[in-house]
Design a protein around this motif. Structure first.
Motif, PDB file in Angstrom:
ATOM      1  N   ALA A  27     -50.802  60.204  21.716  1.00 19.58           N
ATOM      2  CA  ALA A  27     -51.243  59.534  22.770  1.00 19.58           C
ATOM      3  C   ALA A  27     -50.255  59.231  23.819  1.00 19.58           C
ATOM      4  O   ALA A  27     -50.438  59.105  24.947  1.00 19.58           O
ATOM      5  N   TRP A  28     -49.077  58.811  23.117  1.00 20.10           N
ATOM      6  CA  TRP A  28     -48.028  58.308  24.144  1.00 20.10           C
ATOM      7  C   TRP A  28     -47.258  59.562  24.883  1.00 20.10           C
ATOM      8  O   TRP A  28     -47.203  59.414  25.860  1.00 20.10           O
ATOM      9  N   LEU A  29     -47.285  60.694  23.907  1.00 20.03           N
ATOM     10  CA  LEU A  29     -46.855  61.800  24.746  1.00 20.03           C
ATOM     11  C   LEU A  29     -47.835  62.587  25.735  1.00 20.03           C
ATOM     12  O   LEU A  29     -47.356  62.832  26.634  1.00 20.03           O
ATOM     13  N   LEU A  35     -46.893  67.429  29.769  1.00 19.43           N
ATOM     14  CA  LEU A  35     -47.203  67.737  28.237  1.00 19.43           C
ATOM     15  C   LEU A  35     -48.821  67.783  28.002  1.00 19.43           C
ATOM     16  O   LEU A  35     -49.151  68.370  26.960  1.00 19.43           O
ATOM     17  N   LYS A  36     -49.505  67.649  29.060  1.00 19.29           N
ATOM     18  CA  LYS A  36     -51.019  67.732  28.926  1.00 19.29           C
ATOM     19  C   LYS A  36     -51.512  68.973  28.899  1.00 19.29           C
ATOM     20  O   LYS A  36     -52.477  69.455  27.908  1.00 19.29           O
ATOM     21  N   VAL A  37     -50.813  70.050  29.724  1.00 17.15           N
ATOM     22  CA  VAL A  37     -51.180  71.335  29.633  1.00 17.15           C
ATOM     23  C   VAL A  37     -49.932  72.058  29.629  1.00 17.15           C
ATOM     24  O   VAL A  37     -48.790  71.441  29.982  1.00 17.15           O
ATOM     25  N   ASP A  38     -50.083  73.148  28.704  1.00 18.76           N
ATOM     26  CA  ASP A  38     -48.795  73.891  28.381  1.00 18.76           C
ATOM     27  C   ASP A  38     -48.715  74.927  29.634  1.00 18.76           C
ATOM     28  O   ASP A  38     -49.147  76.036  29.686  1.00 18.76           O
ATOM     29  N   TYR A  39     -47.738  74.449  30.597  1.00 19.18           N
ATOM     30  CA  TYR A  39     -47.243  75.200  31.657  1.00 19.18           C
ATOM     31  C   TYR A  39     -46.167  76.181  31.283  1.00 19.18           C
ATOM     32  O   TYR A  39     -46.067  77.220  31.957  1.00 19.18           O
ATOM     33  N   VAL A  50     -40.838  67.626  25.146  1.00 15.21           N
ATOM     34  CA  VAL A  50     -41.154  66.735  24.072  1.00 15.21           C
ATOM     35  C   VAL A  50     -40.211  65.799  23.765  1.00 15.21           C
ATOM     36  O   VAL A  50     -40.232  64.769  23.704  1.00 15.21           O
ATOM     37  N   TYR A  51     -38.951  66.342  23.697  1.00 15.74           N
ATOM     38  CA  TYR A  51     -37.877  65.670  23.268  1.00 15.74           C
ATOM     39  C   TYR A  51     -37.347  64.594  24.305  1.00 15.74           C
ATOM     40  O   TYR A  51     -37.280  63.253  24.082  1.00 15.74           O
ATOM     41  N   LEU A  52     -37.664  65.024  25.727  1.00 14.05           N
ATOM     42  CA  LEU A  52     -37.376  64.161  26.952  1.00 14.05           C
ATOM     43  C   LEU A  52     -38.531  63.235  27.010  1.00 14.05           C
ATOM     44  O   LEU A  52     -38.113  61.963  27.019  1.00 14.05           O
TER      45      LEU A  52
END
Length: 64
Positions: A27-29, A35-39, A50-52
């Motif tokens: 949920a935080w991510l 990150l909601k859509v894989d661009y 994700v690391y950022l």
């Protein structure tokens, strides 16, 4: 059907001890629009975002 299977101990819903930790982290991510859509087409770029995002979350929690 699923409720009766869960009550009898068969396949069905079972509570996982630390599942809420994983769901909260996801949920935080998802607060990061990227990150909601894989661009990205490359997996290493997605992994970097994700690391950022996790770095931003941890730094915010550390200094807030």
């Amino acid at each position: 059907m699923a409720v009766s299977l869960a009550r009898t101990g068969g396949k069905g819903f079972k509570v996982v001890a630390k599942r809420w930790v994983v769901e909260r982290t996801f949920a935080w991510l998802l607060n990061f629009r990227r990150l909601k859509v894989d661009y990205e087409e490359r997996i290493d770029v997605s992994e970097g975002f994700v690391y950022l995002a996790m770095s931003c979350i941890l730094l915010t929690r550390l200094f807030a």
